[in-house]
Scaffold this active site. Structure first.
Site, PDB file in Angstrom:
ATOM      1  CG  ASP A  11      -1.909   1.193   1.167  1.00  0.00           C
ATOM      2  OD1 ASP A  11      -2.501   1.431   0.100  1.00  0.00           O
ATOM      3  OD2 ASP A  11      -2.078   1.891   2.182  1.00  0.00           O
ATOM      4  CB  SER A  12       0.325   4.689  -1.141  1.00  0.00           C
ATOM      5  OG  SER A  12      -0.950   4.896  -0.558  1.00  0.00           O
ATOM      6  CE1 TYR A  43       2.843   5.928  -3.546  1.00  0.00           C
ATOM      7  CE2 TYR A  43       1.890   4.115  -4.790  1.00  0.00           C
ATOM      8  CZ  TYR A  43       2.966   4.671  -4.124  1.00  0.00           C
ATOM      9  OH  TYR A  43       4.161   3.991  -4.055  1.00  0.00           O
ATOM     10  N   GLY A  44      -3.035   9.130  -4.004  1.00  0.00           N
ATOM     11  CA  GLY A  44      -4.301   9.582  -4.600  1.00  0.00           C
ATOM     12  C   GLY A  44      -4.201  10.759  -5.551  1.00  0.00           C
ATOM     13  CB  CYS A  74      -2.829   0.626  -2.701  1.00  0.00           C
ATOM     14  SG  CYS A  74      -2.781   2.388  -3.144  1.00  0.00           S
ATOM     15  CG  ASN A  75      -9.339   0.854  -3.526  1.00  0.00           C
ATOM     16  OD1 ASN A  75     -10.136   0.232  -4.212  1.00  0.00           O
ATOM     17  ND2 ASN A  75      -9.246   0.685  -2.213  1.00  0.00           N
ATOM     18  CB  THR A  76      -4.437   5.192  -5.635  1.00  0.00           C
ATOM     19  OG1 THR A  76      -5.404   5.892  -4.830  1.00  0.00           O
ATOM     20  CG2 THR A  76      -3.874   6.150  -6.660  1.00  0.00           C
ATOM     21  CD  GLU A 160      -1.627   8.001   5.720  1.00  0.00           C
ATOM     22  OE1 GLU A 160      -0.736   8.854   5.588  1.00  0.00           O
ATOM     23  OE2 GLU A 160      -1.622   6.888   5.160  1.00  0.00           O
ATOM     24  CB  CYS A 194      -9.809   4.721   0.072  1.00  0.00           C
ATOM     25  SG  CYS A 194      -8.232   5.211   0.841  1.00  0.00           S
ATOM     26  CB  THR A 195      -7.175   0.048   2.201  1.00  0.00           C
ATOM     27  OG1 THR A 195      -6.032   0.835   1.823  1.00  0.00           O
ATOM     28  CG2 THR A 195      -7.492  -0.950   1.097  1.00  0.00           C
TER      29      THR A 195
END
Length: 276
Positions: A11-12, A43-44, A74-76, A160, A194-195
Site C-alpha cells: 500500500d502507499s 498516491y491519490g 491500495c485502490n489507487t 493518517e 480506499c483501504t
C-alpha cells in the site's frame, strides 16, 4: 531474514493494513511481507505515470525478496498501475510465473449483491475516482447497476493524522456524503474504495441514511485470495508457510509502528526500506 517465499502486500501507506489484517485472519499459515511507501504517500493526487512508476518499483522489490505473489492493497495503485504491470511488465520479467493482484476486481465482482435499489455509491481518492476503474469494472459484472462516485480528498489525511474520531472528521464525512447523495437519493450501498476508510466506518454509518449498506474491502479481498489459491495450486505450493510477518516502510519506522497498530489491530515492528 531466513529464505522464504512470502506473499507481498503493498500500500502507499497504512490503509492496506486493514486488508492485510483480514488476509492474515483467513490465511494465517502463510509468510507475508508488508510494505508501506509512506515516504511518497499519498498516491491519490499523483499522476497515472507517477503511481505506475512507484508501484512497479515496489513490486520489483517484492519479487527480489522472493515473493511469487503480490497483492496491491491500495485502490489507487490498483486503478492506475495494476493493468499495465500485468500486461506490460510481468511478461518481460525473468520469472514470468510471478503474479500481481489488486483490490478492485474482487470488489466489483460481488458489489451488486449488496444493493436493493440498484444504485451504488463509490467513495474513493481523487486518483481512484478519476481513473473511472470502478464504473468500468462494475459494468462488466453488473450492467444493470447505476454507479455514482465521490472523491473524498480529506479522508486519508484525517485518518493518517489520527483525527478520524474527532469533530473535524464529522464535517468532512457529512460534506462528501451529501455531495454523493445529491447525485441520487436512492443510493443504498456505499463502497469504501480506499483501504483507509474503514477507520471512518462509524462516522459514515452515523451520517448515511438509515439502512444504507456500507461495504469495506478487507474480507472481500481475503475471500478472493482464498479462492485464488485454491484455483492455482501451483502458486499456493510456491508460498512458504511459517506464519511469519515482516513489515517495511519507506519512512520513519517509529511513526509507522505507532500508526500501523491502529490499522492492523496489534503492535507492529517495522524495518526501514530506502527505495531511492
Amino acid at each position: 531474514m531466513q529464505a522464504i517465499s512470502p506473499i507481498g502486500v503493498f500500500d502507499s501507506g497504512y490503509g492496506g493494513l486493514t486488508v492485510f489484517k483480514s488476509i492474515v485472519q483467513q490465511l494465517p499459515q502463510y509468510d507475508y511481507l508488508y510494505l508501506g511507501d509512506n515516504a511518497r504517500s499519498p498516491y491519490g493526487p499523483r499522476s497515472f505515470d507517477t503511481v505506475y512508476e512507484y508501484t512497479l518499483q515496489c513490486v520489483q522489490w517484492f519479487f527480489a525478496q522472493g515473493c511469487p505473489l503480490v497483492i496491491l492493497a491500495c485502490n489507487t495503485a490498483s486503478a492506475k498501475a495494476l493493468r499495465t504491470i500485468q500486461q506490460h511488465d510481468l511478461p518481460k520479467m525473468p520469472d514470468s510465473g510471478n503474479r500481481v493482484l489488486g483490490v478492485i476486481r474482487p470488489t466489483t465482482e460481488i458489489i451488486g449483491q449488496f444493493s436493493q435499489t440498484g444504485k451504488v455509491g463509490i467513495l474513493g481518492t481523487k486518483g481512484t475516482v478519476t481513473s473511472n476503474s470502478y464504473p468500468i469494472e462494475i459494468e462488466k459484472f453488473w450492467p444493470q447497476l447505476q454507479v455514482y462516485q465521490q472523491a473524498c480528498p480529506m479522508w486519508v489525511p484525517l485518518v493518517e493524522n489520527n483525527e478520524h474520531n474527532g469533530d473535524g472528521a464529522d464535517f468532512f464525512v457529512q460534506e462528501y456524503l451529501q455531495q454523493l447523495l445529491a447525485q441520487d437519493a436512492e443510493i443504498d450501498t456505499l463502497l469504501l474504495a480506499c483501504t483507509h476508510y474503514p477507520l471512518l466506518h462509524k462516522k459514515i454509518q452515523q451520517y448515511a441514511p438509515a439502512g444504507t449498506r456500507i461495504v469495506a474491502q478487507g474480507d472481500i479481498v481475503a475471500n478472493s485470495l482464498v479462492d485464488y489459491l485454491q484455483r492455482h495450486p501451483q502458486m499456493e505450493q510456491r508460498i512458504s508457510k511459517h506464519a511469519l510477518r515482516h513489515f517495511y516502510t519507506t519512512d520513519d519506522t517509529r511513526s509507522f509502528d505507532e500508526q500501523a497498530s491502529v490499522f492492523y489491530g496489534t503492535a507492529v515492528q517495522s524495518q526501514h526500506l530506502n527505495l531511492v
